[in-house]
Design an enzyme around this catalytic site. Structure first.
Site, PDB file in Angstrom:
ATOM      1  N   LYS A 157      41.639  62.487  50.568  1.00 13.36           N
ATOM      2  CA  LYS A 157      42.911  62.750  50.606  1.00 13.36           C
ATOM      3  C   LYS A 157      43.725  62.443  49.133  1.00 13.36           C
ATOM      4  CE  LYS A 157      45.347  64.482  53.570  1.00 13.36           C
ATOM      5  NZ  LYS A 157      45.573  65.801  53.833  1.00 13.36           N
ATOM      6  N   THR A 210      48.585  61.458  53.285  1.00 12.04           N
ATOM      7  CA  THR A 210      48.658  60.342  54.372  1.00 12.04           C
ATOM      8  C   THR A 210      49.005  58.907  53.731  1.00 12.04           C
ATOM      9  OG1 THR A 210      47.114  58.949  55.745  1.00 12.04           O
ATOM     10  CG2 THR A 210      46.281  60.416  53.666  1.00 12.04           C
ATOM     11  N   ASP A 211      49.429  57.969  54.459  1.00  2.99           N
ATOM     12  CA  ASP A 211      49.811  56.587  53.952  1.00  2.99           C
ATOM     13  C   ASP A 211      48.493  55.897  53.611  1.00  2.99           C
ATOM     14  OD1 ASP A 211      48.975  56.190  56.277  1.00  2.99           O
ATOM     15  OD2 ASP A 211      50.641  54.778  56.870  1.00  2.99           O
ATOM     16  N   GLU A 212      47.125  56.715  54.095  1.00  8.47           N
ATOM     17  CA  GLU A 212      45.831  55.973  53.865  1.00  8.47           C
ATOM     18  C   GLU A 212      45.585  56.004  52.432  1.00  8.47           C
ATOM     19  OE1 GLU A 212      42.766  56.662  56.619  1.00  8.47           O
ATOM     20  OE2 GLU A 212      44.334  56.750  58.283  1.00  8.47           O
ATOM     21  N   TYR A 266      37.441  59.511  53.907  1.00  4.74           N
ATOM     22  CA  TYR A 266      38.552  60.541  54.405  1.00  4.74           C
ATOM     23  C   TYR A 266      39.901  60.399  53.347  1.00  4.74           C
ATOM     24  CZ  TYR A 266      43.144  61.504  56.451  1.00  4.74           C
ATOM     25  OH  TYR A 266      44.416  61.785  56.760  1.00  4.74           O
TER      26      TYR A 266
END
Ligand code: NAD
Ligand code: DAU
Length: 339
Positions: free
Chosen positions: A157, A125-127, A153
């Site tokens: 990741k 994810t870009d997060e 989260y």
């Protein structure tokens, strides 16, 4: 070619299963999913009737179950979507995020080493890049942006991404990673912003906007994410990270107002609530590498995609009302009790 798709009963994984079954009729597609609250076999209704598809209910962090499946199936490609994916839940209860997202990924990496695969692909994810300031529209996440996470989260990741890179470098595991921006489209679980707002608006319930609604997300129609992963697993360079996004930045308030306008509902439904802890301000992907190396471009603009998505929710009320009532959990029982 045998492809294992983990987390295929979830939102993006389910769309990817359907995409792969339709595009590659000569492939065998195998889904492994633990069917957590976010997993829904009703998403895979068509796939389950397809002879090219097989489903295993298993937890990716359960080593013996996963090893048994690989022993039986010996896949060529593994695409890992399985994850706890909701930021708000990770703030309430981080532990499960580490178990599934980090330890589960490690089990998959180990089993891929043991049985040998052509490609392991990690759906990230870009997060993992943290956030960008609201007042610097010139800044975007590139593949070289440092990892800088905000929530349990995104930390889980990011940890998984680092493990994948370590397994590639140390053991030569043929792995790739993609980091995508916010997805939306059919089969999106109604706890995330867009489906939740559609469902609430349809029921004339309050639309809870965190803080002032100024946070920006970069929205990508889920089919465009699927086509990007398809290109990466077939043509992406081993050991590489690819950012996926379509330059569709919107504030949360813009998104919510668009949904209300499309459904002909009043903006009076908007309710401002306490902000999310550690709330990331802005995500924005620079997808140049996907364009230049793999010739990938998204096909669906936000204006078109949001209309398609709203129509899908209007036409598939049973799918989401079964989630709200909890009836979707009975589906597995019904489908599998005599198998
Ligand atoms: P989702 O929550 O809709 O689906 C997750 C799926 O994984 C569910 O079917 C669930 O049952 C399954 N799962 C959870 N724990 C499992 C376990 N221990 N073992 C096996 N299966 C398990 O998630 P999503 O939104 O479809 O996201 C899929 C992946 O894409 C995730 O890895 C997420 O981090 C990533 N991602 C999501 C977005 C987005 O906007 N939704 C954007 C970028 C990346
Ligand atoms: O960027 C990719 C990520 O996008 C994925 O890695 C995550 O799995 C996925 O859940 C998503 O994370 P977000 O936190 O951005 O998505 P969410 O739909 O939860 O929230 C989108 C924005 O809307 C965010 O700024 C918080 C806000 N929000 C969310 C909800 C559920 C609200 O204002 N009100 C809400 O009720």
């Amino acid at each position: 070619m045998k492809v294992i798709i983990t987390g295929g009963a979830g939102f993006i994984g389910g769309n990817f299963v359907n995409y792969m079954l339709e595009k590659y009729r000569q492939y065998e597609i195998i889904c492994i999913d633990a069917l957590t609250y976010a997993g829904n076999l009703e998403t895979l209704e068509e796939a389950l009737a397809d002879p090219n598809f097989k489903f295993f209910k298993a937890d990716i962090s359960d080593r013996s179950s996963i090893y048994n499946i690989f022993e039986e199936e010996k896949p060529d490609i593994v695409v890992n979507f399985a994850a706890e994916s909701h930021v708000d839940r990770s703030i309430e209860a981080p532990e499960l995020f580490l178990k599934t997202n980090l330890m589960g990924t490690q089990v998959l990496l180990d089993v891929c080493r043991k049985y040998g695969i052509q490609r392991y692909h990690q759906v990230s994810t870009d997060e993992v890049y943290g956030d960008l300031p609201l007042d610097r529209k010139d800044l975007f996440f590139t593949e070289d942006t440092p990892i800088h996470t905000s929530s349990p989260y995104s930390a889980s990741k990011a940890g998984a991404d680092l493990l994948v890179q370590a397994y590639h470098r140390t053991y030569g595991l043929p792995a790739t990673i993609s980091r995508c921006s916010n997805n939306y489209g059919p089969y999106h679980f109604p706890e995330k912003l867009i489906p939740l707002m559609i469902v609430n608006a349809l029921h004339d319930k309050p639309l809870s906007v965190y803080g002032k609604g100024e946070n920006v997300r970069d929205w990508l129609y889920v089919e465009d994410h699927c086509s990007a992963i398809d290109l990466i697993i077939h043509h992406g360079r081993i050991g590489e990270v690819y950012n996926i996004g379509g330059h569709n930045e919107r504030t949360n308030l813009q998104v919510v107002k668009t949904i209300l306008r499309e459904l002909n509902k009043t903006e009076k439904l908007i309710t401002y609530v306490t902000d999310r802890a550690g709330h990331d301000l802005r995500y924005a992907i620079d997808p140049t590498k996907m364009h230049d190396e793999l010739g990938w471009f998204p096909k669906t603009s936000f204006d078109e995609g949001i209309k398609k998505t709203i129509n899908w929710y209007l036409e598939n009320e049973k799918w989401w009302t079964n989630i709200i009532s909890g009836a979707y959990k009975e589906y597995y029982q019904k489908m599998y009790q005599n198998r």
